[in-house]
Design an enzyme around this catalytic site. Structure first.
Site, PDB file in Angstrom:
ATOM      1  N   LEU A 190      11.821 -20.368  -2.044  1.00 24.84           N
ATOM      2  CA  LEU A 190      12.904 -20.635  -2.967  1.00 24.84           C
ATOM      3  C   LEU A 190      12.424 -21.345  -3.949  1.00 24.84           C
ATOM      4  CD1 LEU A 190      15.101 -22.243   0.011  1.00 24.84           C
ATOM      5  CD2 LEU A 190      15.496 -20.389  -1.242  1.00 24.84           C
ATOM      6  N   LYS A 195       5.665 -22.706  -5.693  1.00 23.66           N
ATOM      7  CA  LYS A 195       4.921 -21.338  -5.645  1.00 23.66           C
ATOM      8  C   LYS A 195       4.003 -21.041  -7.068  1.00 23.66           C
ATOM      9  CE  LYS A 195       8.980 -19.117  -5.968  1.00 23.66           C
ATOM     10  NZ  LYS A 195       9.725 -20.361  -5.956  1.00 23.66           N
ATOM     11  N   ARG A 246      17.903  -9.670 -13.740  1.00 25.53           N
ATOM     12  CA  ARG A 246      16.701 -10.146 -13.099  1.00 25.53           C
ATOM     13  C   ARG A 246      15.747  -9.173 -12.587  1.00 25.53           C
ATOM     14  NH1 ARG A 246      17.788 -13.591  -8.699  1.00 25.53           N
ATOM     15  NH2 ARG A 246      19.820 -13.097  -8.660  1.00 25.53           N
ATOM     16  N   ARG A 279      14.241  -7.104  -2.149  1.00 26.78           N
ATOM     17  CA  ARG A 279      13.255  -7.247  -3.248  1.00 26.78           C
ATOM     18  C   ARG A 279      11.691  -7.243  -2.875  1.00 26.78           C
ATOM     19  NH1 ARG A 279      13.543  -9.348  -8.124  1.00 26.78           N
ATOM     20  NH2 ARG A 279      15.530  -8.600  -8.168  1.00 26.78           N
ATOM     21  N   ARG A 336      21.036 -23.701  -8.604  1.00 27.41           N
ATOM     22  CA  ARG A 336      20.196 -22.585  -8.694  1.00 27.41           C
ATOM     23  C   ARG A 336      19.549 -22.591  -7.397  1.00 27.41           C
ATOM     24  NH1 ARG A 336      15.334 -21.301 -12.734  1.00 27.41           N
ATOM     25  NH2 ARG A 336      16.417 -22.035 -14.211  1.00 27.41           N
ATOM     26  N   TYR A 340      19.893 -19.119  -4.446  1.00 26.62           N
ATOM     27  CA  TYR A 340      18.955 -18.378  -3.516  1.00 26.62           C
ATOM     28  C   TYR A 340      18.946 -18.427  -2.173  1.00 26.62           C
ATOM     29  CZ  TYR A 340      16.567 -17.151  -7.576  1.00 26.62           C
ATOM     30  OH  TYR A 340      16.081 -16.336  -9.054  1.00 26.62           O
ATOM     31  N   ARG A 395     -23.089 -36.525 -16.157  1.00 28.49           N
ATOM     32  CA  ARG A 395     -24.421 -35.916 -16.179  1.00 28.49           C
ATOM     33  C   ARG A 395     -25.020 -37.247 -15.769  1.00 28.49           C
ATOM     34  NH1 ARG A 395     -26.224 -33.132 -21.483  1.00 28.49           N
ATOM     35  NH2 ARG A 395     -28.165 -32.826 -20.459  1.00 28.49           N
ATOM     36  N   HIS A 396     -26.316 -37.308 -15.341  1.00 32.29           N
ATOM     37  CA  HIS A 396     -27.267 -38.277 -14.942  1.00 32.29           C
ATOM     38  C   HIS A 396     -27.883 -39.072 -16.539  1.00 32.29           C
ATOM     39  CE1 HIS A 396     -30.168 -35.836 -16.912  1.00 32.29           C
ATOM     40  NE2 HIS A 396     -29.752 -34.735 -16.360  1.00 32.29           N
ATOM     41  N   ASN A 402     -35.479 -34.879 -20.719  1.00 31.75           N
ATOM     42  CA  ASN A 402     -34.540 -34.865 -21.671  1.00 31.75           C
ATOM     43  C   ASN A 402     -35.177 -35.453 -23.132  1.00 31.75           C
ATOM     44  OD1 ASN A 402     -31.496 -35.952 -19.668  1.00 31.75           O
ATOM     45  ND2 ASN A 402     -32.252 -34.119 -20.366  1.00 31.75           N
ATOM     46  N   ARG A 453     -33.308 -38.009 -11.226  1.00 28.59           N
ATOM     47  CA  ARG A 453     -32.358 -38.527 -12.223  1.00 28.59           C
ATOM     48  C   ARG A 453     -30.966 -38.785 -11.844  1.00 28.59           C
ATOM     49  NH1 ARG A 453     -33.965 -33.268 -13.097  1.00 28.59           N
ATOM     50  NH2 ARG A 453     -32.826 -31.737 -14.106  1.00 28.59           N
ATOM     51  N   GLU A 473     -29.299 -29.019 -10.775  1.00 27.77           N
ATOM     52  CA  GLU A 473     -29.206 -28.201 -11.943  1.00 27.77           C
ATOM     53  C   GLU A 473     -29.872 -26.736 -11.868  1.00 27.77           C
ATOM     54  OE1 GLU A 473     -28.102 -27.596 -14.197  1.00 27.77           O
ATOM     55  OE2 GLU A 473     -28.667 -28.686 -16.150  1.00 27.77           O
ATOM     56  N   HIS A 539     -25.621 -32.496 -13.200  1.00 28.41           N
ATOM     57  CA  HIS A 539     -26.446 -31.913 -14.446  1.00 28.41           C
ATOM     58  C   HIS A 539     -25.511 -31.117 -15.275  1.00 28.41           C
ATOM     59  CE1 HIS A 539     -29.991 -33.356 -12.300  1.00 28.41           C
ATOM     60  NE2 HIS A 539     -29.036 -33.028 -11.111  1.00 28.41           N
TER      61      HIS A 539
HETATM   62  O1  F6P Z   1     -31.589 -29.628 -20.901  1.00 22.82           O
HETATM   63  C1  F6P Z   1     -31.071 -30.305 -19.810  1.00 22.82           C
HETATM   64  C2  F6P Z   1     -30.452 -29.357 -18.764  1.00 22.82           C
HETATM   65  O2  F6P Z   1     -29.936 -29.826 -17.857  1.00 22.82           O
HETATM   66  C3  F6P Z   1     -31.651 -28.320 -18.250  1.00 22.82           C
HETATM   67  O3  F6P Z   1     -32.128 -28.903 -17.191  1.00 22.82           O
HETATM   68  C4  F6P Z   1     -31.071 -27.086 -17.932  1.00 22.82           C
HETATM   69  O4  F6P Z   1     -31.804 -26.090 -17.732  1.00 22.82           O
HETATM   70  C5  F6P Z   1     -30.212 -27.106 -19.145  1.00 22.82           C
HETATM   71  O5  F6P Z   1     -29.665 -28.305 -19.402  1.00 22.82           O
HETATM   72  C6  F6P Z   1     -28.986 -26.095 -18.950  1.00 22.82           C
HETATM   73  O6  F6P Z   1     -28.438 -25.781 -20.201  1.00 22.82           O
HETATM   74  P1  F6P Z   1     -28.650 -24.617 -20.748  1.00 22.82           P
HETATM   75  O7  F6P Z   1     -27.845 -23.486 -19.717  1.00 22.82           O
HETATM   76  O8  F6P Z   1     -27.625 -24.582 -21.984  1.00 22.82           O
HETATM   77  O9  F6P Z   1     -29.792 -24.109 -21.029  1.00 22.82           O
END
Ligand code: F6P
Length: 587
Positions: A190, A195, A246, A279, A336, A340, A395-396, A402, A453, A473, A539
């Site tokens: 209904l 849905k 409909r 239907r 309505r 139904y 993210r960490h 990094n 990390r 990651e 990550h």
């Molecule tokens: O650079 C950080 C990071 O987490 C990497 O460890 C990883 O490989 C990468 O990002 C993933 O991002 P992309 O897929 O854009 O390389």
């Protein structure tokens, strides 16, 4: 009246049947409008300001051709270019795209007219592609491009060459079951039983699992073609004009769905009330003829508060009630529903494949469900709930790798990263104090990857933490620990391969984004099931995958989503998607 009509009757008396030639769509019921998804909003609206506009339009025997808005889009004064059936002066022609051939009647005067007719026949064909029509000389086998429609003869076959379902060919290697059958999930219920919510969630989940799925919502066809704002008596089962209108919309959506499934789609989700056996028979017969498996997903709500919530949260915001006084809108919507209710029949039958969902997940009844995808859908639906709660993704904090632009590894946090860990803990603790003051006593659930990390980033948060390898990651395989420049220098082919298809590219002895998506699936179900706020410390690549699910982004976008460092992304699931807020907590 409509209850006594046989489905055969309905098909032959109310719908133009387009007998396609040498085509999968042999019995396509031709409705001369393009799908809502492929048209600019409003472009297909048949305009009439009167509240009973449907009766004007559907009494009109010219409905099928005269009201086409495409003609206004193209400055084309000849309405008959869209005629699905023969009109005096039109030529019978055949469009061929690869092995699919469709018959059409052309009466236009320009190549533009021809294109419009073609797109009407092949609504799934991309709209932004330059379409060229080729005539092949049967004797010499030479091709000639159509620059002037006068070159088109009666019964001419026009070839259109384009790899428009290329996307399907490149489809993921992700496991979606050995059986490659096409599945149609027919929503039943209904109005205000959630849905559309359920349909969209299933679709989002399947797309994320790399299964091409699409929702075909009959209500949208109605709004685009007849106009939003039909009064409740439009839905009265004793209103013959409403029934006819409909039915037209239902068949138009069905046509588009079947066409889409024949062109690379895997799961079509047919979203309408489908509340009578009659239907459902119409839909099922058609799908069975097209060799597609029908599974019903019926949403039954006995909990008045869920229905009330649905009416207020979604229906009042619907284009059907824009600008309408809320109390009048609620009353109209209740009326309505009552229409139904008069004819509603639940799904039954020993052999019928169905999933019955009671009060969005409180109870599930499953009948005759087999196969990978239907089983995944059941599993997914078992974990659905409507509890509002935030999901935080972060993210960490900055890691030593990094700072050196190295990917992967398992290095510790830098000083900056450690500062972020402190800021994050403070933010979460303040959030908890605030909501506790408002009377919320639930816990925040904290999930981290198993990498140093991430664990270190969550270390100052007082809530218990769960470490999950699924959140690790992306595995860069033999490239782990390298900088992007080093990869470019030492393995230019790998770099080029990744640049050309980042979603599917798999690092040698490592993973692809698609692999990450696959390993995250159980976690995603856990996320859906959890009713508490969840903080995920993970990550870049893994969070891109989770974010793309939560925000319903197309899979191709996933590897490029921006997930910045030191930023907490808050996603609050709502009826039809997630609201997003980002908090930059440190530099
Ligand atoms: O650079 C950080 C990071 O987490 C990497 O460890 C990883 O490989 C990468 O990002 C993933 O991002 P992309 O897929 O854009 O390389």
């Amino acid at each position: 009246m409509h209850k006594s009509m046989s489905s055969n009757n309905i098909l032959t008396t109310q719908i133009t049947i387009d007998n396609n030639h040498n085509d999968h769509d042999e019995s396509n019921y031709s409705i001369p409008k393009s799908s809502p998804s492929s048209s600019p909003p409003g472009s297909n609206i048949i305009s009439s300001p009167s509240s009973n506009r449907y009766s004007n339009n559907f009494n009109n025997s010219n409905f099928s051709s005269s009201s086409s808005s495409s003609s206004s889009n193209s400055n084309n004064s000849n309405n008959n270019v869209h005629s699905p059936s023969y009109t005096p002066g039109s030529k019978e022609i055949f469009f061929r795209v690869k092995d699919r051939v469709k018959k059409a009647y052309f009466k236009g005067t320009t190549v533009e007219d021809l294109k419009l007719l073609f797109l009407q026949k092949f609504p799934e064909f991309p709209k932004d592609v330059d379409i060229q029509f080729l005539i092949i000389d049967k004797g010499t086998n030479k091709e000639q491009q159509v620059n002037d429609v006068c070159d088109i003869k009666e019964h001419q076959e026009l070839l259109i060459r384009h790899e428009y379902n290329e996307d399907t060919k490149k489809r993921s290697q992700g496991y979606t079951g050995l059986d490659k059958e096409k599945i149609v999930l027919v929503m039943v219920g209904l109005p205000a039983r959630g849905k559309t919510y359920v349909a969209r969630k299933i679709c989002r989940m399947l797309n994320w699992m790399l299964v091409p799925a699409k929702v075909f919502n009959v209500g949208e066809y109605r709004r685009l073609r007849i106009g939003a704002g039909q009064p409740h008596d439009f839905f009265d089962p004793h209103n013959p004009e409403g029934i006819k209108a409909r039915l037209h919309m239902a068949v138009a959506a069905l046509d588009d769905m079947i066409s889409w499934l024949h062109n690379g789609g895997r799961v079509g989700i047919y979203d309408a009330t489908n509340s009578t056996n009659e239907r459902r028979q119409l839909v099922e017969k058609r799908c069975t003829r097209e060799k597609m498996t029908v599974v019903y997903v019926e949403s039954i709500c006995n909990d008045a508060s869920v229905i009330e919530h649905n009416i207020k949260e979604t229906k009042l915001l619907s284009p059907d009630y824009q600008g309408v006084d809320p109390s009048k809108a609620v009353q109209d919507f209740r009326d309505r529903i009552n229409h139904y209710l008069k004819v509603y029949e639940t799904v039954e039958g020993e052999k019928t494949r169905y999933i019955k969902l009671y009060d969005v997940g409180k109870k599930i009844e499953v009948n005759n469900i087999t196969g990978y995808i239907p089983s995944r859908v059941v599993f997914f639906l078992m974990n659905l709930h409507l509890h509002p709660r935030p999901i935080w993704l972060t993210r960490h904090g900055e890691s030593e790798f990094n700072a050196q632009n190295r990917i992967g590894g398992d290095s510790d946090l830098t000083e900056r990263g450690d500062n972020y860990a402190h800021q994050l803990a403070v933010w979460i603790s303040e959030w908890c104090s605030k909501v506790r003051a408002d009377g919320y006593d639930g816990e925040v659930v904290v999930w981290t990857s198993s990498l140093k990390r991430a664990i270190r980033t969550a270390q100052y948060i007082s809530q218990p933490k769960v470490v999950m390898r699924a959140l690790d990651e992306i595995d860069a395989g033999i490239c782990d620990g390298m900088t992007y420049d080093e990869i470019q220098e030492k393995m230019p082919d790998e770099r080029a391969a990744r640049d050309s298809d980042k979603l599917q590219y798999r690092y040698p002895r490592g993973e692809s984004y698609e692999d990450v998506i696959q390993r995250l699936e159980p976690l995603l179900l856990e996320l859906e099931r959890t009713k508490s706020p969840v903080l995920i410390v993970s990550h870049q690549a893994t969070l891109r995958c989770l974010y793309s699910y939560l925000k319903g982004r197309v899979k191709e976008e996933c590897p490029f989503i921006n997930i910045p460092l030191h930023t907490l992304i808050q996603l609050s699931p709502k009826a039809y998607g997630c609201e997003e807020t980002a908090f930059k907590l440190a530099n």
